[in-house]
Write a protein that holds these residues in place. Structure first.
Motif, PDB file in Angstrom:
ATOM      1  N   LYS A   1       0.844  -1.196   0.000  1.00 33.37           N
ATOM      2  CA  LYS A   1       0.000   0.000   0.000  1.00 33.37           C
ATOM      3  C   LYS A   1       0.880   1.247   0.000  1.00 33.37           C
ATOM      4  O   LYS A   1       0.905   2.015   0.959  1.00 33.37           O
ATOM      5  CB  LYS A   1      -0.923  -0.021   1.212  1.00 33.37           C
ATOM      6  N   ASN A   2       1.594   1.438  -1.091  1.00 27.92           N
ATOM      7  CA  ASN A   2       2.514   2.571  -1.167  1.00 27.92           C
ATOM      8  C   ASN A   2       2.281   3.430  -2.404  1.00 27.92           C
ATOM      9  O   ASN A   2       3.178   4.143  -2.851  1.00 27.92           O
ATOM     10  CB  ASN A   2       3.967   2.088  -1.112  1.00 27.92           C
ATOM     11  N   ASN A   3       1.072   3.329  -2.953  1.00 25.74           N
ATOM     12  CA  ASN A   3       0.761   4.176  -4.102  1.00 25.74           C
ATOM     13  C   ASN A   3       0.402   5.598  -3.662  1.00 25.74           C
ATOM     14  O   ASN A   3       0.504   6.540  -4.446  1.00 25.74           O
ATOM     15  CB  ASN A   3      -0.361   3.577  -4.948  1.00 25.74           C
TER      16      ASN A   3
ATOM     17  N   THR B   1       5.947   1.234  -9.815  1.00 22.25           N
ATOM     18  CA  THR B   1       7.316   1.391  -9.311  1.00 22.25           C
ATOM     19  C   THR B   1       7.623   0.342  -8.255  1.00 22.25           C
ATOM     20  O   THR B   1       8.712  -0.260  -8.242  1.00 22.25           O
ATOM     21  CB  THR B   1       7.508   2.803  -8.727  1.00 22.25           C
ATOM     22  N   SER B   2       6.669   0.103  -7.372  1.00 25.22           N
ATOM     23  CA  SER B   2       6.872  -0.873  -6.305  1.00 25.22           C
ATOM     24  C   SER B   2       7.010  -2.282  -6.860  1.00 25.22           C
ATOM     25  O   SER B   2       7.878  -3.055  -6.432  1.00 25.22           O
ATOM     26  CB  SER B   2       5.699  -0.814  -5.319  1.00 25.22           C
ATOM     27  N   ILE B   3       6.185  -2.628  -7.831  1.00 24.08           N
ATOM     28  CA  ILE B   3       6.251  -3.959  -8.424  1.00 24.08           C
ATOM     29  C   ILE B   3       7.566  -4.150  -9.177  1.00 24.08           C
ATOM     30  O   ILE B   3       8.192  -5.216  -9.107  1.00 24.08           O
ATOM     31  CB  ILE B   3       5.045  -4.186  -9.373  1.00 24.08           C
ATOM     32  N   MET B   4       8.020  -3.119  -9.874  1.00 23.05           N
ATOM     33  CA  MET B   4       9.302  -3.210 -10.575  1.00 23.05           C
ATOM     34  C   MET B   4      10.448  -3.398  -9.588  1.00 23.05           C
ATOM     35  O   MET B   4      11.398  -4.134  -9.846  1.00 23.05           O
ATOM     36  CB  MET B   4       9.524  -1.966 -11.426  1.00 23.05           C
ATOM     37  N   LYS B   5      10.344  -2.738  -8.444  1.00 22.95           N
ATOM     38  CA  LYS B   5      11.371  -2.880  -7.423  1.00 22.95           C
ATOM     39  C   LYS B   5      11.381  -4.304  -6.872  1.00 22.95           C
ATOM     40  O   LYS B   5      12.448  -4.895  -6.657  1.00 22.95           O
ATOM     41  CB  LYS B   5      11.134  -1.882  -6.295  1.00 22.95           C
TER      42      LYS B   5
END
Length: 242
Positions: free
Chosen positions: A111-113, A145-149
């Motif tokens: 939950k970091n969007n 961005t979070s998923i790519m990380k």
């Protein structure tokens, strides 16, 4: 076979994202659980959906403004206090420790969007590895961005594209991102899109599928999994098809 993920546990009948809710989903026969992670002021990964504690606890304010010791004193039983009594906001480690003793799958949503939590992905991956749950875990987020990380840091752990609507050719988008699944809002994905996505070897796990008609319809389409507040309802309907 269509798998069943309990959304925030068994959120239709138990306080969401709490241990009683996860344990109830397991008792009802869910194949896995879905939960949300955020981070406290002192860097503890906690399981809560909203960026604030206002809706689901007797406290107020942003999760990020609490230490875990302060957060643990809040009652997260929400509207189910008569059924469960006092419930704490669990840490992710608490949930993973319990889950490691089961055969359940887990979908961890970052939950970091809206609120950016520095180091959240690293901490979550470390905990998943600590309990040897890499093969039973799916990471998802509305934040690309979070998923790519996550893909960069842990290419061995499955990632999924989470979205509400607006992705017209999801299997192409998923392949471009390098994820192996999509988690769309079930109201906005049509049968032909589901079929084409599955034919392209991308898993389809719609959320949050609660009514019997939709569960039955999606089950007949052969989707990979449903994410639901009512695992008991999904078990009854989807296992008729099994």
């Amino acid at each position: 076979m269509t798998l069943i993920f309990g959304h925030r546990g068994a959120a239709g009948t138990f306080p969401e994202n709490t241990m009683p809710s996860f344990q109830e989903a397991a008792r009802l026969g869910a194949d896995g659980i879905e939960l949300d992670v955020q981070m406290t002021k002192d860097g503890t990964v906690v399981v809560i959906h909203d960026e604030t504690v206002d809706r689901t606890t007797n406290g107020s304010g942003a999760v990020l403004d609490y230490t875990y010791d302060e957060l643990s004193k809040l009652d997260a039983s929400h509207t189910f206090s008569e059924k469960t009594g006092f419930c704490t906001i669990p840490t992710l480690e608490e949930v993973l420790h319990w889950l490691s003793k089961t055969e359940l799958l887990i979908n961890i949503e970052f939950k970091n969007n809206k609120q950016k939590y520095r180091g959240l992905e690293e901490e979550v991956i470390t905990l998943v590895r600590k309990y040897g749950l890499e093969s039973r875990t799916v990471f998802s987020s509305f934040s690309q961005t979070s998923i790519m990380k996550c893909r960069e840091l842990a290419p061995d752990i499955e990632t999924a594209l989470l979205y509400k609507f607006g992705v017209r050719i999801p299997w192409l988008y998923a392949k471009r991102l390098g994820v192996s699944a999509i988690h769309p809002n079930y109201k906005y994905i049509a049968a032909p899109v589901i079929w084409l996505t599955l034919l392209n070897n991308i898993a389809v796990r719609p959320y949050t599928v609660n009514d019997e008609e939709s569960l039955r319809k999606l089950g007949k389409l052969g989707i990979s999994a449903v994410i639901t507040d009512y695992p008991d309802r999904a078990v009854r309907i989807l296992r008729e098809n099994r």
